[in-house]
Structures are given as structure tokens and as C-alpha cells.
Write a protein that holds these residues in place. Structure first.
Motif, PDB file in Angstrom:
ATOM      1  N   UNK A   1       0.832  -1.208   0.000  1.00 50.70           N
ATOM      2  CA  UNK A   1       0.000   0.000   0.000  1.00 50.70           C
ATOM      3  C   UNK A   1       0.863   1.253   0.000  1.00 50.70           C
ATOM      4  N   UNK A   2       1.938   1.244   0.778  1.00 50.96           N
ATOM      5  CA  UNK A   2       2.838   2.398   0.809  1.00 50.96           C
ATOM      6  C   UNK A   2       3.451   2.645  -0.569  1.00 50.96           C
TER       7      UNK A   2
ATOM      8  N   UNK B   1       2.650 -12.167  -8.796  1.00 48.97           N
ATOM      9  CA  UNK B   1       1.992 -13.128  -7.913  1.00 48.97           C
ATOM     10  C   UNK B   1       2.080 -12.727  -6.453  1.00 48.97           C
ATOM     11  N   UNK B   2       3.197 -12.119  -6.077  1.00 51.13           N
ATOM     12  CA  UNK B   2       3.357 -11.676  -4.692  1.00 51.13           C
ATOM     13  C   UNK B   2       2.388 -10.549  -4.358  1.00 51.13           C
TER      14      UNK B   2
ATOM     15  N   UNK C   1      -3.513  -8.374  -2.400  1.00 50.17           N
ATOM     16  CA  UNK C   1      -4.624  -7.566  -2.906  1.00 50.17           C
ATOM     17  C   UNK C   1      -5.179  -8.206  -4.172  1.00 50.17           C
ATOM     18  N   UNK C   2      -6.481  -8.026  -4.378  1.00 49.67           N
ATOM     19  CA  UNK C   2      -7.137  -8.698  -5.503  1.00 49.67           C
ATOM     20  C   UNK C   2      -6.867  -8.026  -6.839  1.00 49.67           C
TER      21      UNK C   2
ATOM     22  N   UNK D   1      -8.546   1.666  -3.141  1.00 49.80           N
ATOM     23  CA  UNK D   1      -9.368   1.805  -1.944  1.00 49.80           C
ATOM     24  C   UNK D   1      -8.512   1.711  -0.679  1.00 49.80           C
ATOM     25  N   UNK D   2      -7.588   0.750  -0.655  1.00 48.22           N
ATOM     26  CA  UNK D   2      -6.734   0.576   0.520  1.00 48.22           C
ATOM     27  C   UNK D   2      -5.806   1.772   0.714  1.00 48.22           C
TER      28      UNK D   2
END
Length: 273
Positions: free
Chosen positions: A71-72, A100-101, A106-107, A114-115
């Protein structure tokens, strides 16, 4: 006279025996020997790529990643290039990992946006003093969101896009709870909270949009002076008020004007009984 080294005679005899034996071997024995050679060669070729693939998997370090780090990194990409710059491929390259990681945590891009928005607004909410009086707390929330959208322009659009996410809910809850503490009647709380939230997001979003439209190196004072000069040159009979506001446009501070609007709305809400 030929000199034969040790073992050469035996080797030559073995070769001769092989050649002689070949003339006496039956078709079935020759077929079985040929099949054995082919299988041995095929298995030696198959083992190499399988081993290489296994080694390649070991070199990946997906365990070093976390949702927080992802996210960061997404926020950094969004700040630098906007929503268009954020892709899973770009994020994987930024973090020096594989796609893949990323998908493990996250989807898709929508969840990333959003996150990231939730994270930015959560920081704003954490800075609002719990002991502040209701009116000051509302001003603090409003200014915090205004500044956050100024730094992260993509946040404003995301808040409107998914108002059911924690980010928007936190803003509404924080403002609504303070309106209740101010004694706003229940029947007027929805309209009062809506007026404040829409003003905050609308003005903050417009301010961020203006900053994106103009080049980063644009001098704000020079730009406002240019617009003010155009207002002053308007027909006084048709635009008397606009011409009168020209001087204030030239010298106004965006954050101070924004807070003035919050105070006006709060003043109006205070009259509701």
C-alpha cells in the motif's frame, strides 16, 4: 615395431568383440539396446530445465512483502503519476518482486486504490485531537482532509467513487458525532453532515484539480494577479460584484478561505433548532 600401452590391447579386443557380436545379435536384442540408449539420453535432457525451474522459484522472496509495504508503494506511484500510473506490473517493478506476490495480498487495482485511500484518511483521523471541542474538531477534520487531497489528488475521486469504504465512513462519523455533540437536532443531522462533507470534498477536490491543470512551476501569485486584472477590466455595468472581488481574489489564501466556508456552514447549522 609398434609399442602398445597398457590397456590398449584389451580395449581393441573389446571393440572387435562388439563388432563381431553385432553381426550375431538378433533383432529383438538390438531393438532393446537402442531403446535403452534413447531413454537415457532423453532423461538427461529433461532433468536440466526442471532443476533450473526449481532454482528460479527459490530465488523469489515473496515472504519479505507485506500488505502495508504494498500500500505504501502504491501511494508513492499514485502521487507521482496519478491513477493511470498504478498497475500491478508497475507496482511489482517498484517493489522488485513478481505480480503473484502482489496478488497474494490484494485482488486488483480497485482494491489497491481503496486501501491506499483508507490509509491516507486514517492518518488524518489519527491527528484529530480527541479532547478538542466539537467545533474545533470539525475544523480540524475538514482542514486535514483538504490538505490530504492537496498532497494526494487521487484521494478525492476515490472517496466519491466508493462512499461505503472506511475512508468516507470515518469522515462522516467524525463530523456527525461532533454535530451531535453540538446539539444539532436529529432531524437536521443528516442534512448538516451532508452539507459539510460535500463542501469539504468539493472544495478540496477542486483545489487539487486546479493544481493539476496548471504546470507545477506556475507562480500562484502571478497567476491570480493575471486573473484579477481580467476581472477588473470587465464591464462595470454587467459585472459590478466580480470587479469588486478582484482585489480579494489576488490576495486570498486557499486554506483560510476554505476554513471560512466551514465556519459559515457551522454558523448556519447553529441556527437550526
Amino acid at each position: 615395431m609398434q609399442v602398445q600401452h597398457a590397456g590398449e590391447g584389451e580395449a581393441a579386443e573389446a571393440c572387435a568383440d562388439d563388432r563381431d557380436g553385432g553381426r550375431h545379435r538378433g533383432p529383438l536384442r538390438m531393438f532393446m539396446e537402442h531403446r535403452s540408449i534413447v531413454l537415457e539420453r532423453c532423461s538427461s535432457h529433461v532433468k536440466v530445465p526442471l532443476m533450473a525451474k526449481k532454482t528460479h522459484r527459490v530465488e523469489r522472496r515473496t515472504d519479505a512483502l507485506s500488505r502495508e509495504r504494498i500500500i505504501a508503494a502504491a501511494i508513492e506511484i499514485l502521487d507521482a503519476g496519478g491513477e493511470g500510473a498504478l498497475t500491478v506490473r508497475a507496482l511489482a517493478a517498484h517493489l522488485a518482486t513478481g505480480s503473484g506476490a502482489i496478488y497474494w495480498h490484494v485482488a486488483d487495482k480497485s482494491e489497491l486504490l481503496a486501501a491506499a485511500t483508507d490509509e491516507v484518511i486514517a492518518r488524518v483521523m489519527s491527528e484529530v485531537g480527541g479532547g478538542a471541542r466539537p467545533r474545533e474538531a470539525i475544523r480540524s477534520v475538514a482542514l486535514g482532509v483538504f490538505d490530504a487531497i492537496d498532497v494526494h489528488p487521487w484521494v478525492g475521486a476515490q472517496l466519491f467513487r466508493e462512499p461505503w469504504r472506511p475512508a468516507m465512513l470515518e469522515i462522516i462519523e467524525s463530523i456527525g458525532g461532533r454535530l451531535q455533540a453540538l446539539g444539532v437536532p436529529p432531524a437536521a443531522q443528516f442534512d448538516s453532515a451532508s452539507a459539510l462533507v460535500h463542501y469539504i470534498l468539493g472544495v478540496a477536490g477542486q483545489n487539487a484539480a486546479n493544481a493539476r491543470v496548471h504546470a507545477p512551476d506556475t507562480d500562484r501569485s502571478a497567476f491570480l494577479a493575471s486573473v484579477a486584472a481580467q476581472w477588473e477590466a470587465l464591464d462595470p455595468a454587467k459585472y459590478p460584484f466580480v470587479r469588486q472581488m478582484a482585489a480579494q481574489l489576488r490576495d486570498h489564501d486557499d486554506r483560510a478561505q476554505f476554513l471560512a466556508g466551514i465556519d459559515l456552514i457551522l454558523a448556519g447549522i447553529g441556527t437550526v433548532r
